[in-house]
Design a protein around this motif. Structure first.
Motif, short mmCIF file in Angstrom:
data_model
loop_
_atom_site.label_atom_id
_atom_site.label_comp_id
_atom_site.label_asym_id
_atom_site.label_seq_id
_atom_site.Cartn_x
_atom_site.Cartn_y
_atom_site.Cartn_z
N UNK A 1 0.82 -1.22 0.00
CA UNK A 1 0.00 0.00 0.00
C UNK A 1 0.85 1.27 0.00
N UNK A 2 2.09 1.15 0.43
CA UNK A 2 2.99 2.31 0.43
C UNK A 2 3.72 2.47 -0.91
N UNK A 3 3.47 1.55 -1.82
CA UNK A 3 4.09 1.64 -3.14
C UNK A 3 5.43 0.95 -3.27
N UNK A 4 5.86 0.23 -2.23
CA UNK A 4 7.11 -0.53 -2.32
C UNK A 4 6.92 -1.71 -3.27
N UNK A 5 7.88 -1.91 -4.15
CA UNK A 5 7.74 -2.95 -5.18
C UNK A 5 8.88 -3.97 -5.07
N UNK A 6 8.52 -5.22 -5.30
CA UNK A 6 9.49 -6.31 -5.39
C UNK A 6 9.10 -7.18 -6.57
N UNK B 1 25.10 0.45 -5.37
CA UNK B 1 24.82 0.09 -3.98
C UNK B 1 23.35 -0.01 -3.65
N UNK B 2 22.50 0.66 -4.41
CA UNK B 2 21.06 0.65 -4.12
C UNK B 2 20.37 -0.45 -4.93
N UNK B 3 19.63 -1.30 -4.23
CA UNK B 3 18.92 -2.37 -4.90
C UNK B 3 19.78 -3.61 -5.05
N UNK B 4 19.14 -4.75 -5.22
CA UNK B 4 19.86 -6.02 -5.34
C UNK B 4 18.95 -7.06 -5.96
N UNK B 5 19.54 -8.19 -6.31
CA UNK B 5 18.77 -9.38 -6.67
C UNK B 5 19.25 -10.50 -5.77
N UNK B 6 18.37 -11.44 -5.49
CA UNK B 6 18.70 -12.58 -4.65
C UNK B 6 17.93 -13.78 -5.15
N UNK B 7 18.57 -14.94 -5.16
CA UNK B 7 17.85 -16.11 -5.63
C UNK B 7 18.32 -17.38 -4.92
N UNK B 8 17.41 -18.34 -4.89
CA UNK B 8 17.65 -19.62 -4.22
C UNK B 8 17.19 -20.75 -5.12
N UNK C 1 13.17 -31.89 -11.65
CA UNK C 1 13.33 -30.47 -11.99
C UNK C 1 14.03 -29.72 -10.87
N UNK C 2 14.71 -28.66 -11.22
CA UNK C 2 15.26 -27.72 -10.25
C UNK C 2 14.37 -26.47 -10.29
N UNK C 3 14.14 -25.87 -9.12
CA UNK C 3 13.26 -24.72 -9.03
C UNK C 3 14.05 -23.50 -8.60
N UNK C 4 13.87 -22.41 -9.31
CA UNK C 4 14.54 -21.14 -9.02
C UNK C 4 13.52 -20.15 -8.46
N UNK C 5 13.87 -19.53 -7.32
CA UNK C 5 13.10 -18.43 -6.75
C UNK C 5 14.00 -17.19 -6.79
N UNK C 6 13.53 -16.13 -7.43
CA UNK C 6 14.39 -14.98 -7.73
C UNK C 6 13.64 -13.69 -7.43
N UNK C 7 14.21 -12.83 -6.60
CA UNK C 7 13.58 -11.55 -6.28
C UNK C 7 14.55 -10.42 -6.59
N UNK C 8 13.98 -9.24 -6.87
CA UNK C 8 14.83 -8.08 -7.11
C UNK C 8 14.10 -6.80 -6.74
N UNK D 1 12.16 -5.99 2.11
CA UNK D 1 10.91 -6.50 1.54
C UNK D 1 11.17 -7.66 0.58
N UNK D 2 12.28 -7.58 -0.14
CA UNK D 2 12.59 -8.63 -1.11
C UNK D 2 12.83 -9.96 -0.40
N UNK D 3 13.51 -9.93 0.74
CA UNK D 3 13.74 -11.16 1.50
C UNK D 3 12.42 -11.73 1.99
N UNK D 4 11.51 -10.84 2.42
CA UNK D 4 10.20 -11.28 2.88
C UNK D 4 9.42 -11.94 1.74
#
Length: 211
Positions: free
Chosen positions: A76-81, A132-139, A168-175, A189-192
């Motif tokens: 609701x605050x406009x934060x995007x992932x 330095x601002x922003x990142x991507x993370x995946x598992x 199959x292998x499954x990829x979960x990817x956030x940015x 928020x991305x980790x959440x």
């Protein structure tokens, strides 16, 4: 001339190299556990989602799979992932630098692996924007276990892969593009979203299998 008593051993040695060929080239044996990343909830925590505008055939062209999603989750605050998730039997295409395709054009610098904490510890690959601002993370999830090095894992499991049906292998990817460099990964928020997406995938998949 080979003694007849060695014939069974020789025959076995000749047949063994053919087993992987028969399994993967002729029979094309694959496991089907009924799971799909499409089962990930459209609402995660307080974040609602919308699909991105990727071409429907993009996942097959890039990762060799039709089982993929890409959504932007917004609170609701406009934060995007942005969340991308995919499952593929072609492991290398999925784990070989997925950021080059999913986050094409971003100048990302790899950092050491981090751990997503919660009900269990999940190894996560982390890359930050060069400014330095922003990142991507995946598992990666494979056969019910999370792995931090899919290449080493596949090498160790290569003998099993030669004589068994493929999983199959499954990829979960956030940015995201806004998180400050001082922020702890697990507080973002991305980790959440990453944690919630994994839980949603596993819980919804389990419920479907029980049905």
């Amino acid at each position: 001339m080979i003694s007849s008593r060695y014939a069974p051993i020789v025959a076995l040695l000749l047949v063994l190299p053919l087993i992987p060929t028969i399994i993967h080239s002729y029979l094309e044996l694959k496991t089907d556990d009924g799971k799909s990343v499409a089962q990930i909830d459209l609402v995660l925590n307080d974040f609602t989602s919308q699909p991105t505008t990727r071409n429907p055939g993009w996942g097959m062209d890039v990762f060799g799979t039709e089982d993929w999603i890409e959504r932007v989750y917004t609170d609701k605050q406009g934060h995007k992932v942005q969340l991308f998730a995919a499952r593929s039997y072609d492991h290398k295409r999925l784990y070989h630098h997925p950021e080059l395709a999913v986050s094409y054009g971003r100048d990302l610098r790899r950092e050491k692996s981090v751990v997503l904490t919660g009900t269990r510890d999940i190894p996560v690959n982390l890359l930050r924007n060069s400014n330095g601002y922003g990142f991507v993370a995946y598992a990666f999830l494979y056969d019910g276990k999370f792995i931090d090095d899919p290449i080493a894992h596949q090498l160790m499991d290569s003998l099993n892969l030669l004589v068994s049906a493929r999983n199959p292998i499954t990829l979960f990817y956030v940015s995201d593009t806004d998180t400050a460099p001082s922020a702890s990964f697990n507080s973002t928020n991305a980790a959440m979203i990453l944690s919630e997406a994994i839980d949603s995938f596993e819980n919804n998949s389990s419920s479907k299998l029980e049905d």
